[in-house]
Scaffold this motif. Structure first.
Motif, PDB file in Angstrom:
ATOM      1  N   VAL A  63      56.954  -5.928  18.357  1.00 15.71           N
ATOM      2  CA  VAL A  63      56.231  -5.632  19.595  1.00 15.71           C
ATOM      3  C   VAL A  63      54.727  -5.609  19.354  1.00 15.71           C
ATOM      4  CG1 VAL A  63      55.815  -3.844  21.315  1.00 15.71           C
ATOM      5  CG2 VAL A  63      58.145  -4.366  20.606  1.00 15.71           C
ATOM      6  N   THR A  64      54.366  -5.047  18.229  1.00 14.38           N
ATOM      7  CA  THR A  64      52.943  -4.868  17.966  1.00 14.38           C
ATOM      8  C   THR A  64      52.252  -6.167  17.571  1.00 14.38           C
ATOM      9  OG1 THR A  64      53.649  -2.748  17.095  1.00 14.38           O
ATOM     10  CG2 THR A  64      51.346  -3.313  16.775  1.00 14.38           C
ATOM     11  N   TYR A  65      53.002  -7.058  16.944  1.00 16.51           N
ATOM     12  CA  TYR A  65      52.409  -8.314  16.489  1.00 16.51           C
ATOM     13  C   TYR A  65      53.220  -9.483  17.029  1.00 16.51           C
ATOM     14  CZ  TYR A  65      50.277  -5.121  13.114  1.00 16.51           C
ATOM     15  OH  TYR A  65      49.608  -4.084  12.517  1.00 16.51           O
ATOM     16  N   ILE A  76      53.246 -12.960  15.302  1.00 16.79           N
ATOM     17  CA  ILE A  76      53.640 -13.109  13.905  1.00 16.79           C
ATOM     18  C   ILE A  76      55.136 -13.377  13.841  1.00 16.79           C
ATOM     19  CG2 ILE A  76      53.875 -11.891  11.697  1.00 16.79           C
ATOM     20  CD1 ILE A  76      51.039 -12.514  12.260  1.00 16.79           C
ATOM     21  N   VAL A  77      55.478 -14.311  12.972  1.00 18.42           N
ATOM     22  CA  VAL A  77      56.896 -14.532  12.698  1.00 18.42           C
ATOM     23  C   VAL A  77      57.336 -13.431  11.729  1.00 18.42           C
ATOM     24  CG1 VAL A  77      58.611 -16.155  11.846  1.00 18.42           C
ATOM     25  CG2 VAL A  77      56.538 -17.009  12.932  1.00 18.42           C
ATOM     26  N   VAL A  78      57.924 -12.396  12.292  1.00 19.59           N
ATOM     27  CA  VAL A  78      58.235 -11.207  11.487  1.00 19.59           C
ATOM     28  C   VAL A  78      59.460 -11.473  10.620  1.00 19.59           C
ATOM     29  CG1 VAL A  78      58.872  -8.774  11.596  1.00 19.59           C
ATOM     30  CG2 VAL A  78      57.268  -9.733  13.270  1.00 19.59           C
ATOM     31  N   PRO A  79      59.366 -11.157   9.330  1.00 17.06           N
ATOM     32  CA  PRO A  79      60.516 -11.395   8.448  1.00 17.06           C
ATOM     33  C   PRO A  79      61.766 -10.671   8.955  1.00 17.06           C
ATOM     34  CG  PRO A  79      58.585 -10.801   7.160  1.00 17.06           C
ATOM     35  CD  PRO A  79      58.203 -10.640   8.599  1.00 17.06           C
ATOM     36  N   PRO A  80      62.908 -11.291   8.789  1.00 18.04           N
ATOM     37  CA  PRO A  80      64.131 -10.698   9.313  1.00 18.04           C
ATOM     38  C   PRO A  80      64.736  -9.692   8.331  1.00 18.04           C
ATOM     39  CG  PRO A  80      64.618 -12.832   8.390  1.00 18.04           C
ATOM     40  CD  PRO A  80      63.154 -12.605   8.190  1.00 18.04           C
ATOM     41  N   VAL A 133      48.708 -10.146   7.636  1.00 21.66           N
ATOM     42  CA  VAL A 133      48.435  -9.319   8.816  1.00 21.66           C
ATOM     43  C   VAL A 133      49.274  -8.050   8.800  1.00 21.66           C
ATOM     44  CG1 VAL A 133      48.562  -9.237  11.324  1.00 21.66           C
ATOM     45  CG2 VAL A 133      47.813 -11.345  10.176  1.00 21.66           C
ATOM     46  N   LEU A 134      50.556  -8.225   8.605  1.00 25.49           N
ATOM     47  CA  LEU A 134      51.480  -7.091   8.733  1.00 25.49           C
ATOM     48  C   LEU A 134      51.237  -6.012   7.692  1.00 25.49           C
ATOM     49  CD1 LEU A 134      54.849  -8.956   9.403  1.00 25.49           C
ATOM     50  CD2 LEU A 134      53.392  -7.843  11.077  1.00 25.49           C
TER      51      LEU A 134
END
Lengths: 444, 496
Positions: free
Chosen positions: A113-115, A118-122, A164-165
């Motif tokens: 939600v916050t980023y 970004i392709v957030v790692p699963p 980024v994360l």
């Protein structure tokens, strides 16, 4: 520079052996020498550079859950150590805390939600999928728990090395504050910021001009998901069959052994050949165990496809909202024009009622005009915001998607190489066993 | 036991016994003394006179009769054993003059040129059962080669069947020509085998392939079925031709040479006599044997165990083939998943397509492997499952012969009348039993050796094929690895 120390101490292992997993599975995202082949990282210092992270253990716990029912769940021990301490040669005790899977999920949802660009790692799979018959689908199965532990560590390492994360405060608290983390997450109010499913879906259908690249990316993510899941299913079936082939040879071992009892000359040869057949049959367990790690690597990218699609959908949403806002502004301006000039360009209820019941009083019209002006001003602000939002999202997402693509190519290539290495090792074992068996037969 | 039997029968006929024993003693001395190294000389001894009532040979003479040998010389003729025991009561055998022993030979000179003597002293080494290289012996001196090929369907008004071509090449003198080509159907093989078994009830006659295949294909004219059968028939005839006694059978010769087998098939004891035999056999088995001689009891036990083990081996091997087939099927589904994914990707296309190709190649190797298993190991094991059944039948027949003798013997002891007639019958049966036991003993060792050779070579071949399979797959994956490591950018460390 980065010291990734992954030790595994199985709580449930019977034989108490200590395995050092090495950096095979989890270093691929950072490279064996720790350098990220990503130009963005040079300036920023990712969390990885500042601290050492590992998920060391898994443990079963019982407790009361949200609906006050007794349940058993697994917790994982997260250990962290400041990097400079390690570099200096000091070996301080790591800080550790326990987290369960649902907390990881919470963290990830927060990050998504916050980023949104970004392709957030699963995360590793919640439930065992793509099982073949010998693998149990039980979440409490020690092998599954172990693979999940590795998956969670991998997740943390990927997040912590993301340019980024890794700078996120909540992430930091996740790793360092056992209690109070949940409150902190909720305080961010990310849940409110989350896009409703319905909104996102409707945006997907109604958006008019999504960026072509994003559409391509979305199509790619769908295809990726489809192909990897097909591959994983087929692999599981192949593993099942291979297991069968090897295990049936175990029967040879038994029969040879019994037969050798009644033969005089052939007895010794048969007996020893039987041993080799037993060894052959037993060897498949390790072989397939290793292959599961390969399957896990592919699964990660199966789930990554979902994350990629989420970014594309976010784009559709921002684009859609921009379009909506623009549309809204245009229509309001039109209304103003109509009100000001009295010319009705389009059919409207107001126009009709005016015709039927006569026009309204000038004061009312003034009031309405004023209102409209305010709305228009607001609308223009909104459009500006949305434009910026969309543009930012596009720009940042594009960067991250490039980073993701490079990471994916590298990781998958390495995974395929690992698979080939495993096959080679399996073939060598096979050659060994059957050469030995042949020797026994020759001696008969 | 032998002693007991003789005193029982020939208590009064000491002269006969003495003569017999003396003769045997002489024979033993001949054998011990014989020092001919050229083992290609073998003679069959044929006894001219035969009086069933009188002396019965002791076991070693029976052995002598049943041993016969092959000769490298095409002119030497060896005949299949006729059970013609000699009556020694009239003769005191002399070492040098032996009218009773006739050595059949057309060639009157030895290979080295010296004249061939006709006396027993020139009788060379008998067929030693404990020879190790006897199998080698046969192979080196093989003078008959048989092949079965060219199966062809024949359609007649009544039925459809398959005819196989049987080609014989031989240097034996009792064959008129050196090459024969005939056509035979499965029924003809069945006839041959039944005749051989009839003549030699306690010899181990190699089994034929089964009439039907129970599970799997029912189609008699399926190509695979015909080919499997052809191979088995080929093996059958070769086993017969390698057998020291059976290959000299008249029926075998007829089978190989006669253009039309029909007239020969009508001769000989027919269905009814076989029925009679079966009835007697059943009656005897109901009585039960008094006691089986030790060695045959051991043999029976072995046969039972062996049969079990062979059935297990057969089942396990069939199961392996089945699992392998399913594995290959899944592999064939697996490789396209890589290929399709490869089409989606850009930079990863090449390794993914490489993977697909590797899997395809491995599946081809696996298919070849299955093929080899089906052609070599499966038939070999199945053959010995059938052999086990043959052995059981042989053991049964031997038991029956013993039972018949025991029955008659008991009758002789209990009844007071018809002593003379009964005595004659008992003599015949005793003789028959002795022959049966000795044939079986002789053939047993030969069979065991042959079994070991056959199965050993089948297992070795299977193991070799496995090694080959893994080596080929190894090469496939290694070349993939090389291509990937060459392509990948630097910094890729050696993961192996």
């Amino acid at each position: 520079m980065i010291n990734i120390n992954i030790t595994e101490r199985k709580v449930m292992a019977d034989d108490g052996r200590e395995e050092s997993l090495g950096t095979d599975d989890d270093s691929d995202q950072t490279g064996a020498d720790g350098s990220l082949n990503n130009t963005m990282v040079e300036e920023g210092s990712t969390l990885m550079r500042r601290m050492e992270i590992c998920v060391a253990e898994a443990e079963k716990r019982s407790g009361k859950n949200a609906v006050s029912m007794q349940e058993t769940y697994t917790v994982y021990l997260i250990e962290t150590r400041p990097m400079d301490a390690v570099a200096e040669g000091r070996n301080p005790a790591p800080d550790c805390l326990w987290r369960r899977y649902s907390e990881f999920e919470l963290l990830r949802n927060y990050l998504i939600v916050t980023y949104p660009y970004i392709v957030v790692p699963p995360l590793p799979e919640k439930r065992a999928e793509f099982v073949w018959h010998k693998l149990s689908a039980d979440n409490m199965d020690p092998d599954f728990v172990e693979r999940r532990r590795v998956g969670l560590e991998n997740f943390l390492l990927r997040v912590a090395s993301h340019p980024v994360l890794s700078n996120d405060k909540i992430l930091y608290y996740f790793l360092t504050e056992e209690h109070g983390w949940k409150e902190a997450v909720y305080e961010t109010g990310f849940q409110a910021k989350a896009d409703s499913r319905l909104r996102a879906l409707s945006a997907t259908f109604r958006v008019r001009n999504p960026d072509k690249c994003f559409m391509e990316m979305k199509h790619y993510s769908d295809e990726l998901q489809s192909h990897t899941s097909q591959l994983l299913r087929a692999r599981a079936r192949v593993a099942d069959r291979l297991y069968g082939v090897y295990k049936v040879h175990g029967n040879y071992g038994r029969v040879f052994s019994e037969w050798s009892a009644i033969e005089k000359e052939m007895g010794d040869g048969l007996q020893s050949a039987g041993h080799h057949m037993d060894a052959y049959a037993a060897s498949i367990d390790d072989i397939l165990e290793e292959e599961e790690h390969y399957a896990d690597q592919l699964k990660e990218y199966l789930f990554y496809a979902e994350a990629l699609r989420a970014v594309c959908r976010k784009h559709e949403l921002t684009q859609f909202e921009l379009e909506m806002a623009s549309q809204d502004l245009i229509s309001k301006k039109q209304q103003r024009e109509e009100l000001a000039t009295g010319i009705v360009r389009t059919f409207s209820l107001k126009g009709m009622t005016n015709k039927l019941f006569g026009q309204e009083a000038p004061e009312q019209r003034e009031a309405r005009l004023k209102l409209l002006e305010d709305l228009i001003a607001e609308g223009e602000e909104t459009v500006k915001e949305k434009t910026i939002e969309r543009a930012e999202h596009v720009e940042k997402a594009w960067v991250d998607m490039q980073r993701f693509k490079e990471q994916k190519d590298k990781d998958l290539r390495e995974a395929l190489i690992n698979y080939a290495v495993m096959q080679i090792s399996m073939c060598k074992k096979g050659i060994q066993v059957w050469s030995n068996a042949k020797e026994c037969f020759l001696k008969m | 036991m032998r002693q007991h039997m003789y005193t029982q029968h020939f208590g009064r006929k000491t002269r006969t016994l003495a003569n017999t024993q003396l003769y045997c003693e002489q024979q033993r001395r001949f054998r011990a003394k014989s020092n001919v190294t050229d083992r290609s000389f073998y003679f069959e001894i044929r006894y001219r006179k035969w009086h069933p009532r009188r002396a019965s040979e002791c076991g070693c003479c029976v052995e002598l009769r049943w041993k016969f040998v092959f000769s490298k010389s095409p002119e030497l003729r060896a005949m299949s054993g006729h059970t013609v025991p000699a009556d020694f009561s009239e003769h005191m055998l002399d070492l040098d003059e032996d009218e009773d022993l006739e050595v059949f030979t057309k060639n009157t000179s030895l290979p080295d040129g010296s004249p061939m003597p006709n006396s027993p002293s020139s009788m060379v080494n008998q067929y030693r059962l404990e020879d190790d290289d006897e199998g080698q012996e046969v192979a080196n001196t093989k003078d008959i080669f048989v092949t079965v090929d060219h199966p062809e369907s024949q359609v007649t008004a009544i039925e459809t069947f398959v005819l196989y071509r049987v080609v014989t090449r031989t240097t034996r003198s009792d064959f008129d020509s050196s090459e024969y080509e005939v056509r035979r159907r499965y029924q003809d093989f069945v006839w041959l085998r039944s005749k051989l078994e009839e003549k030699h009830p306690t010899l181990i006659v190699h089994p034929l392939p089964e009439k039907f295949v129970m599970k799997g294909m029912v189609e008699r004219f399926n190509d695979d079925f015909i080919e499997t059968r052809r191979r088995a028939l080929h093996r059958f005839l070769n086993k017969i031709s390698e057998h020291p006694i059976l290959s000299y059978s008249q029926h075998f010769q007829v089978f190989l040479t006669a253009q039309d087998l029909a007239p020969h098939r009508k001769q000989g004891p027919g269905f009814l006599s076989r029925m009679g035999e079966t009835v007697r056999a059943v009656a005897n088995s109901v009585r039960g044997l008094k006691s089986r001689p030790e060695e045959f009891a051991v043999m029976q036990e072995y046969v039972d165990d062996f049969s079990n083990k062979m059935c297990c081996m057969d089942k396990v091997t069939q199961r392996i083939v089945k699992e392998q087939r399913e594995y290959v099927d899944e592999l064939k589904q697996y490789s396209p998943t890589y290929a399709r994914w490869g089409e989606l990707e850009e930079d990863l296309t090449e390794p993914l397509k490489g993977m697909a190709s590797c899997v395809v190649q491995c599946s081809k190797e696996a298919e070849e492997h299955i093929q080899h298993l089906s052609e070599v190991l499966v038939p070999a094991l199945h053959e010995y499952v059938l052999c086990a059944e043959t052995l059981k039948a042989v053991m049964r027949r031997r038991d029956n012969i013993q039972a018949e003798f025991e029955a008659k013997n008991e009758a002789l002891l209990t009844r007071k009348v018809e002593q003379e007639a009964l005595q004659e019958e008992v003599d015949v049966l005793a003789d028959r039993m002795e022959q049966a036991n000795n044939s079986l003993k002789g053939d047993w060792l030969r069979w065991q050796r042959s079994m070991k050779t056959d199965l050993r070579s089948a297992f070795i071949s299977a193991a070799e094929k496995n090694v080959e399979y893994y080596e080929k797959c190894l090469a496939v994956w290694e070349s993939f690895l090389v291509s990937q490591r060459a392509d990948s950018s630097g910094g890729q460390e050696d993961v192996a």
